[in-house]
Design an enzyme around this catalytic site. Sequence first.
Site, PDB file in Angstrom:
ATOM      1  N   ASP A 312       1.040  -1.141  -0.327  1.00  0.00           N
ATOM      2  CA  ASP A 312       0.420  -0.554  -0.336  1.00  0.00           C
ATOM      3  C   ASP A 312       0.744   1.059  -0.482  1.00  0.00           C
ATOM      4  O   ASP A 312       2.238   1.347  -0.004  1.00  0.00           O
ATOM      5  CB  ASP A 312      -0.748   0.261   1.500  1.00  0.00           C
ATOM      6  CG  ASP A 312      -1.408   1.297   1.368  1.00  0.00           C
ATOM      7  OD1 ASP A 312      -2.643   1.697   0.469  1.00  0.00           O
ATOM      8  OD2 ASP A 312      -1.617   1.632   2.543  1.00  0.00           O
ATOM      9  N   ASP A 504      -1.341  -0.651   6.422  1.00  0.00           N
ATOM     10  CA  ASP A 504      -1.843   0.057   7.473  1.00  0.00           C
ATOM     11  C   ASP A 504      -3.288   0.121   8.536  1.00  0.00           C
ATOM     12  O   ASP A 504      -3.474   0.028   8.929  1.00  0.00           O
ATOM     13  CB  ASP A 504      -0.528   0.852   7.663  1.00  0.00           C
ATOM     14  CG  ASP A 504      -0.948   2.720   7.204  1.00  0.00           C
ATOM     15  OD1 ASP A 504      -1.833   2.082   6.245  1.00  0.00           O
ATOM     16  OD2 ASP A 504      -1.402   3.142   7.653  1.00  0.00           O
ATOM     17  N   ASP A 508      -6.667  -2.017   4.040  1.00  0.00           N
ATOM     18  CA  ASP A 508      -6.467  -2.784   3.491  1.00  0.00           C
ATOM     19  C   ASP A 508      -6.294  -3.881   3.953  1.00  0.00           C
ATOM     20  O   ASP A 508      -5.713  -5.142   4.274  1.00  0.00           O
ATOM     21  CB  ASP A 508      -4.878  -2.246   4.236  1.00  0.00           C
ATOM     22  CG  ASP A 508      -3.869  -0.784   2.749  1.00  0.00           C
ATOM     23  OD1 ASP A 508      -4.236  -0.933   2.460  1.00  0.00           O
ATOM     24  OD2 ASP A 508      -3.174  -0.145   4.105  1.00  0.00           O
TER      25      ASP A 508
END
Length: 658
Positions: A312, A504, A508
Amino acid sequence: MTRIPAFALRYPIVAATIAVGLLGLALWAFDAPAAVQWLFSGYGLVIALIEFVGMLRRLRRGSLGIDLLAIIAIVATILVGEYVATLLIGLMLTGGAALEDFAAGRAARELDALLKRAPQIAHRLDPDSGETTDVSATEVRVGDLLLVRPSEIVPVDGNLHSASAAFDESSLTGESLPVERAAGDGVLSGSINGQTAARIVATATAANSQYQRIIALVHEASTSKAPVVRLADRYAIPFTAGSLALAGLAWALSGDPVRFAEVLVVATPCPLLLAAPVAFMGGMSRAARNGIIVKGAGVLEALSRAQTVVFDKTGTLTYGTPAITEVRPEAGFTADELLTLAASAEQYSSHVLAASVIATAHERGLELHVAESASEAATFGVEARLGAGTVRVGKLAFISDGAADATATHLAGGELAIYVSVDGRFAGSIVASDRVRDNARQTVADLARLGVRENLMLTGDARATAQHVAAQVGIVHVRADCLPSDKVEAVRALTRRPVIMVGDGVNDAPVLAVADVGIAMGAKGSTAASESADVVILLDDISRTVRAVRIGKDTVRVALQSIWLGIVLSVLLMVVAAFGLIPATAGAISQEAVDLVTILNALRAIGGRRDVEAARRVRVGAAPIETAAVETAAVETAAVETLGKTDRPVHPVGDRPV
């Protein structure tokens, strides 16, 4: 009344085997060898029966072990009159379980210490009278004012009410140095207060606090069986068949049935049963000591074979909060003047960038002004009347309404600008960006060196910003403008597996769950991400991803080395025994030594010396980048958290926030 030793209570069969051996020695001293033979042979049959029942239970669960060899060896030694070897085989089998328990206990001591330190008592403080009342940690409610005495464990998550305090967070993050906290900063449950009493305001109940979440992860992590352990079980079939064939061949060629028993005595190794579990417990313990909670032993095996890593962007490859990168004043203003005016006005803004501007001004030692009046246009900017005049701070369109000379400043990928005007005159701009983590590029490179060569970034940001960040960190493949469902489909479509996903945020959580190994940056990340991930990194340090992969590879290597070490040593002993060079009694003793060597080798997965050496290199500045963040991570986290405080109300005139 005679007290039974704790060892006998914990390992009764081992204690009984030792007692039978001592009784046999006594009988031997009184010249009663026949009695010794009957005693050892009868007890051997009891052990064989116990092992046979256990083997049947394991067969029902679909697990075929090597206990069959031990049972046949016991019966064979009884039939050929090698009754001393019978007892030694029984001691090897019963002692093997005790040895496994001891080794696994040593490997899991960091995990056990975490559980034992769970906070039990809280000191509730009455704000009016100042009196404290001791209550169970489970009775603490959000908003309670608590007193944490020196060297005590913080019972629940909270915000520091005292002016400042230092806390030992090593059991949570692996950070060995005390972390300084100021009033208003978050304090994690499970951290240990320093030498001064501190007051905190509870922000969560015990059940919802960080420490209890970690304990839940540890419980989950300590009750799994890795694929490589099941692989070790499968070695039992060819090993058993080969051992019986060799023993039968030795009997057939020599014509001596004792030779059959001698071969089987050394063909009863515990390494296949003990090596892999002990190694994986050691690897999980090592990970916990480094601030990495691995939820299952199988996760370590998957980490060791990972081929692709997916990142990410926001909060993972970047710090997740905007930081001021440049101040660009126009003619008539200096950089410090522009920043002072902007920060003074931003004191009365709730915009996400306000905290960054104010923090940068404080870092430069600038003194801010108190506004005579202030107002905010939500999402556009803030206007404040200061001594220098009317200051506007915000978007270009907001500034252009009163300053016709305002012009857009040049921005690179991932940057945004805050514009400033004074009394209708364009004063300049301040450039901010979500900075890429200092060790992000090195992390990607280190993963590639460890064999995780394919990389991909998935983000909901615009493509220009995503590609700019990807270029900075060395990521080749980028997918931008992704919804959570898009990320899930992208990970499912990857062909080079296993796949690691590092993220995080709440968005996600789904993709972390579908990846082969989901790694959550849990220091500031969401609970949902941590719960759906297979690995939780407790320190805000992306390079711990590299350390997790390295621990996985080290653990699997040690486990397989230990398995093969046991097999090779056992086969060598069997070959020697097939030629009649190792009596049954000596063979039983030598096989016990093989078990001990194998387990001690498996304990190398704990990696104590490697971690101590890594910490030493960090302190002298010689460590690679993936370990260099240990000493600075706590300071970095505190700074990021300070910049991230965005819940700033519009204060009335003259009410300058402290």
